[in-house]
Design a protein around this motif. Structure first.
Motif, PDB file in Angstrom:
ATOM      1  N   ALA A 133      54.368  34.307  36.322  1.00 44.89           N
ATOM      2  CA  ALA A 133      53.457  33.172  36.392  1.00 44.89           C
ATOM      3  C   ALA A 133      53.195  32.800  37.844  1.00 44.89           C
ATOM      4  O   ALA A 133      53.555  33.519  38.766  1.00 44.89           O
ATOM      5  N   GLY A 134      52.570  31.644  38.073  1.00 45.32           N
ATOM      6  CA  GLY A 134      52.211  31.267  39.426  1.00 45.32           C
ATOM      7  C   GLY A 134      51.227  32.266  39.992  1.00 45.32           C
ATOM      8  O   GLY A 134      50.368  32.797  39.297  1.00 45.32           O
ATOM      9  N   CYS A 135      51.343  32.549  41.288  1.00 43.05           N
ATOM     10  CA  CYS A 135      50.420  33.507  41.911  1.00 43.05           C
ATOM     11  C   CYS A 135      50.672  34.928  41.443  1.00 43.05           C
ATOM     12  O   CYS A 135      49.820  35.795  41.608  1.00 43.05           O
ATOM     13  N   GLY A 136      51.864  35.160  40.869  1.00 42.68           N
ATOM     14  CA  GLY A 136      52.143  36.489  40.359  1.00 42.68           C
ATOM     15  C   GLY A 136      51.289  36.863  39.169  1.00 42.68           C
ATOM     16  O   GLY A 136      51.157  38.039  38.827  1.00 42.68           O
ATOM     17  N   SER A 137      50.671  35.880  38.513  1.00 44.12           N
ATOM     18  CA  SER A 137      49.856  36.177  37.330  1.00 44.12           C
ATOM     19  C   SER A 137      48.378  36.342  37.679  1.00 44.12           C
ATOM     20  O   SER A 137      47.550  36.540  36.796  1.00 44.12           O
ATOM     21  N   LYS A 138      48.066  36.271  38.980  1.00 41.91           N
ATOM     22  CA  LYS A 138      46.666  36.365  39.364  1.00 41.91           C
ATOM     23  C   LYS A 138      46.206  37.814  39.465  1.00 41.91           C
ATOM     24  O   LYS A 138      47.011  38.742  39.501  1.00 41.91           O
ATOM     25  N   VAL A 139      44.909  37.967  39.527  1.00 44.66           N
ATOM     26  CA  VAL A 139      44.312  39.296  39.674  1.00 44.66           C
ATOM     27  C   VAL A 139      44.571  39.799  41.089  1.00 44.66           C
ATOM     28  O   VAL A 139      44.502  39.045  42.059  1.00 44.66           O
ATOM     29  N   ARG A 152      48.801  29.324  35.983  1.00 42.96           N
ATOM     30  CA  ARG A 152      49.385  29.449  34.653  1.00 42.96           C
ATOM     31  C   ARG A 152      50.824  28.949  34.738  1.00 42.96           C
ATOM     32  O   ARG A 152      51.541  29.233  35.683  1.00 42.96           O
ATOM     33  N   ALA A 153      51.263  28.180  33.750  1.00 47.11           N
ATOM     34  CA  ALA A 153      52.558  27.513  33.826  1.00 47.11           C
ATOM     35  C   ALA A 153      53.708  28.507  33.946  1.00 47.11           C
ATOM     36  O   ALA A 153      53.787  29.472  33.196  1.00 47.11           O
ATOM     37  N   PHE A 154      54.603  28.237  34.908  1.00 42.58           N
ATOM     38  CA  PHE A 154      55.848  28.998  35.001  1.00 42.58           C
ATOM     39  C   PHE A 154      57.051  28.116  34.682  1.00 42.58           C
ATOM     40  O   PHE A 154      58.185  28.557  34.752  1.00 42.58           O
ATOM     41  N   THR A 155      56.801  26.862  34.352  1.00 43.64           N
ATOM     42  CA  THR A 155      57.823  25.954  33.856  1.00 43.64           C
ATOM     43  C   THR A 155      57.192  25.107  32.775  1.00 43.64           C
ATOM     44  O   THR A 155      55.984  24.872  32.781  1.00 43.64           O
ATOM     45  N   HIS A 156      58.002  24.638  31.839  1.00 41.64           N
ATOM     46  CA  HIS A 156      57.475  23.818  30.746  1.00 41.64           C
ATOM     47  C   HIS A 156      57.231  22.376  31.162  1.00 41.64           C
ATOM     48  O   HIS A 156      56.754  21.587  30.352  1.00 41.64           O
ATOM     49  N   ASP A 157      57.556  22.012  32.395  1.00 42.20           N
ATOM     50  CA  ASP A 157      57.374  20.639  32.848  1.00 42.20           C
ATOM     51  C   ASP A 157      55.955  20.460  33.384  1.00 42.20           C
ATOM     52  O   ASP A 157      55.623  20.952  34.462  1.00 42.20           O
ATOM     53  N   PRO A 158      55.077  19.729  32.671  1.00 38.80           N
ATOM     54  CA  PRO A 158      53.694  19.578  33.141  1.00 38.80           C
ATOM     55  C   PRO A 158      53.595  18.793  34.442  1.00 38.80           C
ATOM     56  O   PRO A 158      52.661  18.993  35.212  1.00 38.80           O
ATOM     57  N   MET A 216      42.077  23.043  24.786  1.00 42.69           N
ATOM     58  CA  MET A 216      43.325  23.518  24.217  1.00 42.69           C
ATOM     59  C   MET A 216      43.281  25.028  24.121  1.00 42.69           C
ATOM     60  O   MET A 216      42.228  25.626  23.873  1.00 42.69           O
ATOM     61  N   GLY A 217      44.438  25.650  24.343  1.00 45.49           N
ATOM     62  CA  GLY A 217      44.501  27.094  24.303  1.00 45.49           C
ATOM     63  C   GLY A 217      45.898  27.576  23.981  1.00 45.49           C
ATOM     64  O   GLY A 217      46.701  26.839  23.400  1.00 45.49           O
ATOM     65  N   ALA A 218      46.194  28.794  24.387  1.00 42.69           N
ATOM     66  CA  ALA A 218      47.475  29.397  24.031  1.00 42.69           C
ATOM     67  C   ALA A 218      48.622  28.868  24.882  1.00 42.69           C
ATOM     68  O   ALA A 218      49.764  28.833  24.443  1.00 42.69           O
ATOM     69  N   GLU A 219      48.337  28.455  26.126  1.00 37.40           N
ATOM     70  CA  GLU A 219      49.415  28.045  27.020  1.00 37.40           C
ATOM     71  C   GLU A 219      48.904  27.044  28.038  1.00 37.40           C
ATOM     72  O   GLU A 219      47.704  26.906  28.250  1.00 37.40           O
ATOM     73  N   PHE A 220      49.851  26.363  28.667  1.00 40.91           N
ATOM     74  CA  PHE A 220      49.522  25.330  29.640  1.00 40.91           C
ATOM     75  C   PHE A 220      49.034  25.966  30.937  1.00 40.91           C
ATOM     76  O   PHE A 220      49.697  26.828  31.512  1.00 40.91           O
ATOM     77  N   THR A 221      47.862  25.545  31.386  1.00 41.80           N
ATOM     78  CA  THR A 221      47.285  25.994  32.646  1.00 41.80           C
ATOM     79  C   THR A 221      46.661  24.784  33.320  1.00 41.80           C
ATOM     80  O   THR A 221      46.001  23.978  32.666  1.00 41.80           O
ATOM     81  N   VAL A 222      46.881  24.650  34.631  1.00 44.98           N
ATOM     82  CA  VAL A 222      46.334  23.496  35.338  1.00 44.98           C
ATOM     83  C   VAL A 222      45.764  23.965  36.667  1.00 44.98           C
ATOM     84  O   VAL A 222      46.317  24.845  37.326  1.00 44.98           O
ATOM     85  N   GLY A 223      44.621  23.390  37.032  1.00 42.58           N
ATOM     86  CA  GLY A 223      43.987  23.748  38.290  1.00 42.58           C
ATOM     87  C   GLY A 223      43.122  22.625  38.815  1.00 42.58           C
ATOM     88  O   GLY A 223      42.896  21.615  38.132  1.00 42.58           O
TER      89      GLY A 223
END
Length: 721
Positions: free
Chosen positions: A396-402, A448-454, A522-529
């Protein structure tokens, strides 16, 4: 952070005590569909009290002493909030943790242990170290053991805990070759709760270890190097340890629950007598139907009942009752690798008892080391070629980017009509809009969330997005929020949005920017930007201004990609992950102000440190040298890199970097290509101005360092390992 079932109910565990640690472990093995689990604890780990005497004696390391709550929370799919709860608002069903939005709950459980009751003793707060809570005690004792010379130790409280600490301290210091003078002090009779046989044996052990025992001795005050007692000469003490006078945390009395001397009164179901949605276990609870002394054995045995009843409370199930045993086995450490076992008045001591105690303690701790890490998806019997390369979990984080390679091959930066008011920049992530005399910087970023804490994710995402504005020398102006929530009930949506928006507002307000809107789905997972704008009152700082002879300055340590990847695999230490979270959460506003004389600057994110230096080289048509050994690393990052841990974006970063630089030859070198999330600023500026900026940041508590220099072409980056 894919959520398989819609979330409908919030369960919050306050404290990382033994019972809650076991509940998390059991939850990992058998989660309750639809329940969102949160654990709140001041630290990323919790000490196991059963091994504390062995730690003091030097039989266990600090790593062996602690239960890693970050790792267990990952296995349980729980969010972990690293903070100290200070109040429960039962009317609003909120838990207050200073520095963040209230945390909502449907059901909550309290397992925060007890604290020292001795601060009211004159000088105790300034000069003594209480055994409860254990975190500070363990850290300070370990530091004391690193010192040299004669060691004078005073232990206040000659109950079982105090005697164990005194014997362990004497053993450790004697083994270190230090002249040890350990004094154990009690205002009444020592070891009064032990049977006669056990008491005699412990007293003998104290004498053999040359611990001076002072019974019926009143302590008047504690000073920096001595303990003043009534009716006798002062007792020299270079470290005074408090093992008596424990009490409940004061904030519990303000909740409005039925209490017994500050402890929450609970029913056999472990629910509060006053509020069925609040449970309490361990030392902070009082069993009204069967009062028992404060001992970890009861918290451990409460855990299965608590686990069952929490699930029942969330799913309208049937409760079970907890009935503690009338007597329990006491295993007491006697300094060296010998222990005493007592039950029903019979006491046996020796090395065999120590081995038994050691096996019990290690078995308890081992169960938290065998939890399963996050796995990738399973491929079917038949699949398209090359699919196995992408079957692992995505960091997650920047590791999940293109990756840069894919981005470079697209027309992402070259589409649409060409406009005179859009200024083309060389390689910068942000855009520059020229409207008359006004220059506006525009950027967008999401995680993309790498922790469950929003709350943590929102803070890090906001800091990450603002990095582009600060690095171009602009001042943040406005922000729009882009948020994807996992499937959840309306009540949980409201709670989550309150946490997210309050956090976003705090970060943007501190940066001088205003939130002007946003979009939520709403979607499959928490994402914030965030999409952010900034205003520049002078020519913006871009990638293209580096000059030969300039030096490179970095304002944060690197290693977030490796640490986040390892945390997903449950291979990272919780303390290291917590430190990485803190680094990512730190805004870079002060960094940017100190570096306003930079010729070129960028924030260090997905391309990794080396990748971002390479981008500056390309844009400025210069070469650069990076001193790998000068680059600060986050705790644990090098160890993980040496173990072969890498972010999923690392191969893309390496492939691109090798077109411009020599291949890294060491684990430290590989970290130069580690993708960063909310990394520090990388600035290029003249040497004299760099040293002035570094000194200015150091005065503000920012550990900025010089890591390399700009050299005459060709356009290339040289790693110096």
């Amino acid at each position: 952070m894919n959520i398989e079932y819609p979330q409908t109910r919030d369960l919050v565990l306050i404290g990382g005590g033994h019972a809650h640690a076991l509940v998390l472990k059991m939850w990992a093995m058998k989660p309750l569909a639809g329940a969102r689990l949160t654990v709140i604890n001041p630290a990323p780990s919790a000490p196991y009290s059963g091994m504390l005497p062995g730690f003091v004696a030097g039989h266990y390391t600090s790593d062996e002493l602690y239960i890693d709550l970050v790792r267990i929370a990952r296995a349980a799919g729980a969010r972990i909030v690293l903070g100290k709860a200070t109040h429960i608002d039962r009317e609003q069903k909120h838990i207050i943790v200073p520095g963040r939005a209230p945390i909502g709950y449907d059901v909550c459980s309290v397992d925060i242990g007890i604290t020292s009751g001795m601060p009211e003793l004159d000088g105790f707060t300034e000069h003594a170290v209480p055994a409860k809570p254990l975190d500070d005690f363990a850290r300070i004792w370990e530091g004391f053991c690193q010192e040299t010379g004669p060691a004078q130790v005073a232990v206040l409280g000659a109950g079982v805990a105090g005697a164990e600490v005194a014997m362990a301290a004497a053993h450790r210091l004697q083994r270190l070759g230090r002249a040890a003078d350990v004094t154990l002090i009690d205002r009444s009779k020592a070891l009064s709760r032990l049977g006669a046989q056990a008491r005699t044996k412990v007293l003998k052990s104290l004498k053999e270890l040359k611990v001076t025992l002072l019974e019926h001795t009143k302590v008047e005050r504690i000073e920096a190097d001595q303990v003043i007692v009534e009716g006798r000469a002062p007792i020299p003490s270079k470290i005074t340890l408090g093992a008596a006078g424990t009490r409940a945390y004061e904030w519990l009395s303000d909740i409005g629950l039925a209490m017994e001397q500050g402890y929450i009164k609970v029913l056999p179901t472990l629910q509060s007598e006053t509020d069925s949605d609040i449970f309490a276990v361990g030392d902070c609870a009082h069993l009204t139907h069967a009062p028992r002394p404060k001992a970890g054995v009861f918290a451990v045995r409460e855990a299965p009942i608590l686990f069952h009843n929490l699930r029942a409370a969330l799913s309208n199930g049937t409760m079970k009752e907890y009935h503690p045993q009338s007597d329990y086995l006491k295993l007491i450490s006697l300094g060296g690798k010998i222990a005493l076992a007592e039950k029903l008045g019979v006491a046996i001591s020796g090395a065999v008892m120590w081995k038994w105690k050691d096996q019990i303690d290690r078995k308890f701790m081992d169960q938290f080391e065998t939890l399963k890490p996050m796995a990738g998806f399973e491929l079917p019997a038949e699949y398209a070629s090359d699919a196995e390369q992408y079957a692992g979990p995505i960091c997650a984080g920047c590791g999940s980017k293109v990756g840069r390679g894919a981005l470079a091959s697209t027309a992402l930066h070259h589409t649409g009509a060409k406009r005179d008011d859009v200024v083309t920049l060389k390689g910068d992530d942000a855009a520059l809009l020229q409207m008359g005399d006004l220059q506006q910087v525009l950027s967008t970023d999401h995680l993309r969330a790498f922790t469950h804490d929003p709350v943590l994710m929102t803070r890090i995402a906001a800091v990450h997005a603002l990095g582009d504005i600060w690095s171009m020398g602009a001042k943040p102006q406005s922000a729009m929020v882009s948020l994807i929530l996992p499937r959840m009930s309306t009540a949980l949506q409201e709670r989550t949005l309150e946490e997210v928006m309050r956090t976003a507002s705090d970060v943007m307000r501190d940066a001088g920017a205003q939130i002007v809107g946003g979009h939520t789905s709403m979607g499959a997972e928490f994402t914030v930007g965030f999409s952010v704008t900034g205003l520049a009152d002078r020519a913006p700082i871009t990638l293209g201004g580096a000059q030969i002879g300039d030096v490179l300055v970095l304002t944060k340590p690197i290693g977030t990609g490796v640490l986040l990847a390892a945390e997903m695999q449950m291979r990272a230490r919780g303390s290291d992950v917590g430190a990485a979270y803190a680094s990512m959460s730190r805004a870079v506003a002060q960094d940017a102000r100190a570096l306003n004389a930079a010729h070129a600057m960028t924030d260090v994110t997905g391309f990794g440190l080396a990748g971002h230096i390479a981008n500056i080289c390309r844009a400025s048509q210069v070469g650069a040298e990076l001193n790998v050994n000068a680059v600060p690393l986050l705790d644990g990052a090098l160890e993980l890199s040496e173990a072969g841990v890498q972010s999923s974006l690392y191969p893309d970063n390496l492939s691109d970097a090798l077109t411009l630089m020599n291949a890294p030859t060491s684990a430290r070198g590989r970290l130069m290509l580690d993708p960063q999330t909310a990394g520090g600023l990388l600035a290029v500026l003249p040497d004299a101005k760099a040293q002035k900026a570094i000194a200015q940041m150091k005065a503000q508590g920012i550990d900025a360092v010089q890591i390399g220099r700009v050299v005459q072409g060709p356009v290339a980056l040289t790693l110096i390992e």
